[in-house]
Write an enzyme that holds these catalytic residues in place. Structure first.
Site, PDB file in Angstrom:
ATOM      1  N   GLN A 140      81.797  13.536  20.642  1.00 40.48           N
ATOM      2  CA  GLN A 140      82.110  14.859  20.099  1.00 40.48           C
ATOM      3  C   GLN A 140      83.279  15.523  20.810  1.00 40.48           C
ATOM      4  O   GLN A 140      83.842  16.484  20.281  1.00 40.48           O
ATOM      5  CB  GLN A 140      80.866  15.752  20.154  1.00 40.48           C
ATOM      6  CG  GLN A 140      80.419  16.097  21.563  1.00 40.48           C
ATOM      7  CD  GLN A 140      79.087  16.842  21.583  1.00 40.48           C
ATOM      8  OE1 GLN A 140      78.020  16.256  21.456  1.00 40.48           O
ATOM      9  NE2 GLN A 140      79.140  18.163  21.748  1.00 40.48           N
ATOM     10  N   CYS A 146      77.482  18.996  18.488  1.00 38.37           N
ATOM     11  CA  CYS A 146      76.359  18.058  18.578  1.00 38.37           C
ATOM     12  C   CYS A 146      75.480  18.117  17.337  1.00 38.37           C
ATOM     13  O   CYS A 146      74.996  17.089  16.875  1.00 38.37           O
ATOM     14  CB  CYS A 146      75.525  18.370  19.809  1.00 38.37           C
ATOM     15  SG  CYS A 146      74.822  20.033  19.782  1.00 38.37           S
ATOM     16  N   HIS A 283      70.903  21.247  22.704  1.00 39.23           N
ATOM     17  CA  HIS A 283      71.665  20.060  22.330  1.00 39.23           C
ATOM     18  C   HIS A 283      70.962  19.319  21.189  1.00 39.23           C
ATOM     19  O   HIS A 283      69.753  19.136  21.223  1.00 39.23           O
ATOM     20  CB  HIS A 283      71.801  19.159  23.564  1.00 39.23           C
ATOM     21  CG  HIS A 283      72.776  18.036  23.403  1.00 39.23           C
ATOM     22  ND1 HIS A 283      73.994  18.179  22.782  1.00 39.23           N
ATOM     23  CD2 HIS A 283      72.697  16.734  23.772  1.00 39.23           C
ATOM     24  CE1 HIS A 283      74.626  17.011  22.785  1.00 39.23           C
ATOM     25  NE2 HIS A 283      73.856  16.124  23.380  1.00 39.23           N
ATOM     26  N   ASN A 304      73.017   9.692  21.708  1.00 42.37           N
ATOM     27  CA  ASN A 304      73.787  10.888  22.052  1.00 42.37           C
ATOM     28  C   ASN A 304      75.185  10.776  21.447  1.00 42.37           C
ATOM     29  O   ASN A 304      75.536   9.739  20.870  1.00 42.37           O
ATOM     30  CB  ASN A 304      73.838  11.037  23.583  1.00 42.37           C
ATOM     31  CG  ASN A 304      74.156  12.467  24.018  1.00 42.37           C
ATOM     32  OD1 ASN A 304      74.476  13.329  23.201  1.00 42.37           O
ATOM     33  ND2 ASN A 304      74.073  12.718  25.324  1.00 42.37           N
TER      34      ASN A 304
END
Ligand SMILES: *[C@@H]1O[C@H](CO)[C@@H](O)[C@H](O)[C@H]1NC(C)=O
Length: 340
Positions: A140, A146, A283, A304
């Site tokens: 990102q 996110c 997140h 992630n």
């Protein structure tokens, strides 16, 4: 044939030499200890980092030192089943890191009315990567997007399951075009808002068509009109219920919100993460599986969006079935998935 044979011999010889050298190196660790300044220089070169001036460099060096001390003493203590590493974020304070990287905006959730996986039996392990439903790790950058990466990963998952085709989808479309009040591009957003947008828009386009920029831009109407992957809607997983989350993840990749605010999360490098973390969700990530580690720890496999240098090639295994009903770092508090 003869040349292959001698090549093998060469390799053996090199290996023996290497082993000897590493023995020597281990027996004299002090002489090989680089200074912090050297380490910082090497790290800068490795990560292509440049600073505006000497003052900035000194400030960054000091933060780097503190982080390296933190990481080394954590690993040295060896009290937890995971390790930290000096990664690309080693010159950022935790506050800076949080401000530039996270970006999940929690909003009040409606009471779940329907949970389609209520009665399913979950297998003991799941890894959606092995089933071809997970695209490679993305990054990102310094943008609080996110939420878009999490929603896109879950949408890529359900699309692969229904269309039997893994297609990388566009986060930038969500950043530029999703104007729901809770979704504010690089300033943060929410996965349910993103699912709502994809549903109302009639679909979402590909990463290739609407490429990631990592900054807020104006919506490209033509690209927005390309509807490569469609969803019917989305459902929230029953709140604070890891067993319900298990049933959902057994059936498709699921968007989850977590508290990723600590230094240990910033520098996680391998193993089963057991915290320190709270439940202030900041997140958005994606649960793409679960299992039990070699030493018997149950974990969630989480994708992630901080590149492959972070964690286990971009993934983190987070402890599963903890005492707190919210799950570790609040992973069971705000999970949802798109429906086909
Ligand atoms: C689960 O089973 C119960 C009892 O048979 C039923 O009432 C309920 O509708 C089922 N839930 C779903 C989502 O199918």
């Amino acid at each position: 044939m003869a040349s292959t044979h001698s090549t093998h011999k060469c390799v053996w010889f090199a290996l023996v030499l290497l082993a000897l050298f590493s023995l020597l190196a281990q027996s004299r660790p002090l002489q090989h200890q680089p200074s912090m300044e050297d380490m910082h220089e090497q790290w800068m070169a490795q990560h292509g980092r440049f600073y505006a001036d000497d003052l900035e460099k000194e400030t960054r060096l000091n933060i780097f030192k503190e982080n390296v001390h933190f990481i080394e003493s954590f690993n040295h203590a060896g009290e937890k089943p995971y390790k930290l590493g000096i990664n690309a974020f080693a010159d950022m304070t935790n506050d800076e890191f949080k401000a530039s990287r996270n970006g999940f905006k929690a909003s009040r959730r409606c009471e779940s009315t329907h949970f389609m996986y209520e009665n399913v039996t979950a297998p003991s392990t799941m890894d959606w990567r092995k089933k071809g439903a997970v695209t490679p790790i993305k990054d990102q950058g310094q943008c609080g997007s996110c939420w878009a990466f999490s929603a896109v990963a879950a949408t890529e998952g359900i699309t692969q399951l229904t269309m039997k085709k893994l297609i990388s989808l566009s986060e930038q479309e969500l950043i530029d075009c999703d104007t729901a009040s809770e979704d504010q591009g690089c300033n943060g957003g929410e996965m349910d808002g993103a699912f709502q947008f994809i549903k109302q828009n009639g679909g979402i386009t590909t990463e290739a068509n609407y490429a990631y920029e990592g900054v807020d831009g104006t919506c490209n109407a033509k690209k927005k009109a390309s509807h490569v992957a469609k969803i019917k809607g989305f459902e929230d997983v029953p709140i604070n219920d890891e067993n319900a989350l298990l049933k959902a993840v057994a059936n498709q990749p699921v968007s989850v919100a977590i508290d990723a605010s600590g230094l240990e999360f910033q520098f996680y490098s391998s193993g089963v993460f057991t915290g320190t973390c709270g439940t202030d969700l900041d997140h958005g990530v994606t649960a793409v599986g679960y299992g039990t580690s070699d030493d018997g720890m149950k974990y969630w496999l989480v994708k992630n969006s901080w590149g492959t240098q972070w964690g286990e090639e971009g993934y983190i295994r987070m402890q599963r079935d903890v005492d707190a009903k919210e799950g570790l770092c609040g992973i069971a508090m705000d999970a949802s998935y798109p429906t086909a």
